[in-house]
Design a protein around this motif. Structure first.
Motif, PDB file in Angstrom:
ATOM      1  N   ARG A   1     -25.505  14.101  35.069  1.00  0.00           N
ATOM      2  CA  ARG A   1     -26.196  12.881  35.481  1.00  0.00           C
ATOM      3  C   ARG A   1     -26.827  12.195  34.277  1.00  0.00           C
ATOM      4  N   GLU A   2     -27.489  12.964  33.434  1.00  0.00           N
ATOM      5  CA  GLU A   2     -28.140  12.404  32.247  1.00  0.00           C
ATOM      6  C   GLU A   2     -27.118  11.796  31.284  1.00  0.00           C
ATOM      7  N   PHE A   3     -25.992  12.488  31.089  1.00  0.00           N
ATOM      8  CA  PHE A   3     -24.950  11.970  30.206  1.00  0.00           C
ATOM      9  C   PHE A   3     -24.351  10.690  30.778  1.00  0.00           C
ATOM     10  N   ASP A   4     -23.997  10.715  32.063  1.00  0.00           N
ATOM     11  CA  ASP A   4     -23.379   9.549  32.689  1.00  0.00           C
ATOM     12  C   ASP A   4     -24.303   8.331  32.648  1.00  0.00           C
ATOM     13  N   GLU A   5     -25.600   8.547  32.872  1.00  0.00           N
ATOM     14  CA  GLU A   5     -26.552   7.435  32.788  1.00  0.00           C
ATOM     15  C   GLU A   5     -26.621   6.887  31.365  1.00  0.00           C
ATOM     16  N   ALA A   6     -26.730   7.760  30.398  1.00  0.00           N
ATOM     17  CA  ALA A   6     -26.817   7.323  28.989  1.00  0.00           C
ATOM     18  C   ALA A   6     -25.550   6.596  28.555  1.00  0.00           C
ATOM     19  N   ALA A   7     -24.402   7.058  29.046  1.00  0.00           N
ATOM     20  CA  ALA A   7     -23.117   6.488  28.655  1.00  0.00           C
ATOM     21  C   ALA A   7     -22.730   5.274  29.498  1.00  0.00           C
ATOM     22  N   GLY A   8     -23.516   4.980  30.531  1.00  0.00           N
ATOM     23  CA  GLY A   8     -23.178   3.869  31.405  1.00  0.00           C
ATOM     24  C   GLY A   8     -22.014   4.170  32.328  1.00  0.00           C
ATOM     25  N   LEU A   9     -21.737   5.437  32.531  1.00  0.00           N
ATOM     26  CA  LEU A   9     -20.623   5.832  33.385  1.00  0.00           C
ATOM     27  C   LEU A   9     -21.024   5.900  34.852  1.00  0.00           C
ATOM     28  N   ASP A  10     -22.327   5.952  35.128  1.00  0.00           N
ATOM     29  CA  ASP A  10     -22.794   6.066  36.511  1.00  0.00           C
ATOM     30  C   ASP A  10     -22.583   4.774  37.284  1.00  0.00           C
ATOM     31  N   SER A  11     -22.343   3.661  36.587  1.00  0.00           N
ATOM     32  CA  SER A  11     -22.153   2.386  37.272  1.00  0.00           C
ATOM     33  C   SER A  11     -20.685   2.085  37.541  1.00  0.00           C
ATOM     34  N   LEU A  12     -19.785   2.984  37.121  1.00  0.00           N
ATOM     35  CA  LEU A  12     -18.351   2.738  37.325  1.00  0.00           C
ATOM     36  C   LEU A  12     -17.907   3.118  38.720  1.00  0.00           C
TER      37      LEU A  12
ATOM     38  N   ASP B   1       0.859  -1.171   0.000  1.00  0.00           N
ATOM     39  CA  ASP B   1       0.000   0.000   0.000  1.00  0.00           C
ATOM     40  C   ASP B   1       0.901   1.229   0.000  1.00  0.00           C
ATOM     41  N   PRO B   2       0.800   2.103  -1.001  1.00  0.00           N
ATOM     42  CA  PRO B   2       1.685   3.260  -1.070  1.00  0.00           C
ATOM     43  C   PRO B   2       1.413   4.287   0.030  1.00  0.00           C
ATOM     44  N   ARG B   3       0.254   4.209   0.674  1.00  0.00           N
ATOM     45  CA  ARG B   3      -0.094   5.166   1.721  1.00  0.00           C
ATOM     46  C   ARG B   3      -0.547   4.408   2.972  1.00  0.00           C
ATOM     47  N   PRO B   4       0.360   3.758   3.681  1.00  0.00           N
ATOM     48  CA  PRO B   4      -0.047   2.918   4.807  1.00  0.00           C
ATOM     49  C   PRO B   4      -0.643   3.693   5.979  1.00  0.00           C
ATOM     50  N   ASP B   5      -0.407   4.993   6.076  1.00  0.00           N
ATOM     51  CA  ASP B   5      -0.926   5.760   7.203  1.00  0.00           C
ATOM     52  C   ASP B   5      -2.333   6.283   6.985  1.00  0.00           C
ATOM     53  N   VAL B   6      -2.889   6.082   5.802  1.00  0.00           N
ATOM     54  CA  VAL B   6      -4.226   6.568   5.506  1.00  0.00           C
ATOM     55  C   VAL B   6      -5.235   5.524   5.938  1.00  0.00           C
ATOM     56  N   PRO B   7      -6.265   5.912   6.718  1.00  0.00           N
ATOM     57  CA  PRO B   7      -7.233   4.929   7.179  1.00  0.00           C
ATOM     58  C   PRO B   7      -8.044   4.351   6.020  1.00  0.00           C
ATOM     59  N   ASP B   8      -8.518   3.132   6.205  1.00  0.00           N
ATOM     60  CA  ASP B   8      -9.376   2.488   5.231  1.00  0.00           C
ATOM     61  C   ASP B   8     -10.745   3.154   5.299  1.00  0.00           C
ATOM     62  N   LEU B   9     -11.139   3.832   4.264  1.00  0.00           N
ATOM     63  CA  LEU B   9     -12.378   4.596   4.278  1.00  0.00           C
ATOM     64  C   LEU B   9     -13.618   3.719   4.336  1.00  0.00           C
ATOM     65  N   ASP B  10     -13.479   2.432   4.046  1.00  0.00           N
ATOM     66  CA  ASP B  10     -14.635   1.551   4.075  1.00  0.00           C
ATOM     67  C   ASP B  10     -14.913   0.970   5.457  1.00  0.00           C
ATOM     68  N   GLU B  11     -13.944   1.017   6.348  1.00  0.00           N
ATOM     69  CA  GLU B  11     -14.143   0.486   7.688  1.00  0.00           C
ATOM     70  C   GLU B  11     -14.897   1.500   8.538  1.00  0.00           C
ATOM     71  N   SER B  12     -15.835   0.995   9.337  1.00  0.00           N
ATOM     72  CA  SER B  12     -16.516   1.900  10.251  1.00  0.00           C
ATOM     73  C   SER B  12     -15.636   2.113  11.470  1.00  0.00           C
ATOM     74  N   GLU B  13     -15.751   3.286  12.053  1.00  0.00           N
ATOM     75  CA  GLU B  13     -14.910   3.624  13.182  1.00  0.00           C
ATOM     76  C   GLU B  13     -15.548   3.093  14.463  1.00  0.00           C
ATOM     77  N   PRO B  14     -14.720   2.650  15.402  1.00  0.00           N
ATOM     78  CA  PRO B  14     -15.238   2.112  16.653  1.00  0.00           C
ATOM     79  C   PRO B  14     -15.705   3.237  17.586  1.00  0.00           C
ATOM     80  N   VAL B  15     -16.919   3.686  17.365  1.00  0.00           N
ATOM     81  CA  VAL B  15     -17.489   4.759  18.169  1.00  0.00           C
ATOM     82  C   VAL B  15     -17.845   4.198  19.544  1.00  0.00           C
ATOM     83  N   ASP B  16     -17.307   4.838  20.574  1.00  0.00           N
ATOM     84  CA  ASP B  16     -17.604   4.411  21.937  1.00  0.00           C
ATOM     85  C   ASP B  16     -18.914   5.010  22.424  1.00  0.00           C
ATOM     86  N   LEU B  17     -19.054   6.319  22.231  1.00  0.00           N
ATOM     87  CA  LEU B  17     -20.241   7.048  22.672  1.00  0.00           C
ATOM     88  C   LEU B  17     -20.665   8.010  21.582  1.00  0.00           C
ATOM     89  N   ALA B  18     -21.961   8.155  21.398  1.00  0.00           N
ATOM     90  CA  ALA B  18     -22.478   9.147  20.439  1.00  0.00           C
ATOM     91  C   ALA B  18     -23.848   9.600  20.922  1.00  0.00           C
TER      92      ALA B  18
END
Length: 171
Positions: A160-171, A5-22
């Motif tokens: 509080r609302e964000f932490d509950e939605a993100a599952g951070l309130d149980s940490l 691959d001539p550009r190994p540092d360029v991300p594969d545009l077809d792969e979905s990104e591992p979104v943790d929270l949205a």
């Protein structure tokens, strides 16, 4: 013989990104609400902006997104205006969403010596977090992106609302 691959540092545009929270956060009648964003909504600043315009908030809507425990993106729309903040400019060399922030801001690709945020440190200043405080938060290398977003949400009044939605309130 295999071809390299001539550009190994360029991300594969077809792969979905591992979104943790949205999430989308917005106020209705002065009360904060936090809703999930769909995977299709987090492809770029443009798709986030379009998704946020669907929420009828008092002061627009704010997207809070983390990717692969690596960085976060804030996108805020209010009417036709779209403001963005990327927690780590170097993420743009690996992740499409981060690269779309630089495209939106018309910024060049970062040099190897570049680090730090890109975009509008005052993105939520009118909601309760001063740009200086945002800069201090982004300088804290001990915090993960979801912890930074939790801090921002708390400062804005929906922790509080964000932490509950993100599952951070149980940490």
């Amino acid at each position: 013989m295999t071809e390299l691959d001539p550009r190994p540092d360029v991300p594969d545009l077809d792969e979905s990104e591992p979104v943790d929270l949205a999430f989308a956060a917005f106020r209705v009648g002065g009360q904060w609400q936090v809703d999930d964003l769909d995977d299709d909504d987090v492809e770029s600043v443009a798709t986030l902006g379009a998704a946020l315009r669907e929420f009828d908030g008092d002061a627009g809507a704010l997207a809070l997104v983390t990717v692969d425990d690596d960085f976060f993106v804030l996108v805020r729309v209010d009417g036709s205006r779209t403001r963005v903040l990327l927690s780590d400019v170097t993420a743009s060399t690996e992740w499409d969403l981060a690269a779309s922030v630089l495209d939106h801001l018309a910024l060049p690709d970062p040099d190897e010596d570049d680090d730090g945020p890109a975009g509008d440190l005052g993105i939520v200043a009118d909601l309760g977090m001063h740009p200086v405080d945002m800069g201090v938060l982004l300088d804290d290398v001990e915090l993960y992106p979801d912890e930074m977003l939790s801090t921002i949400a708390t400062r804005l009044g929906f922790g509080r609302e964000f932490d509950e939605a993100a599952g951070l309130d149980s940490l």
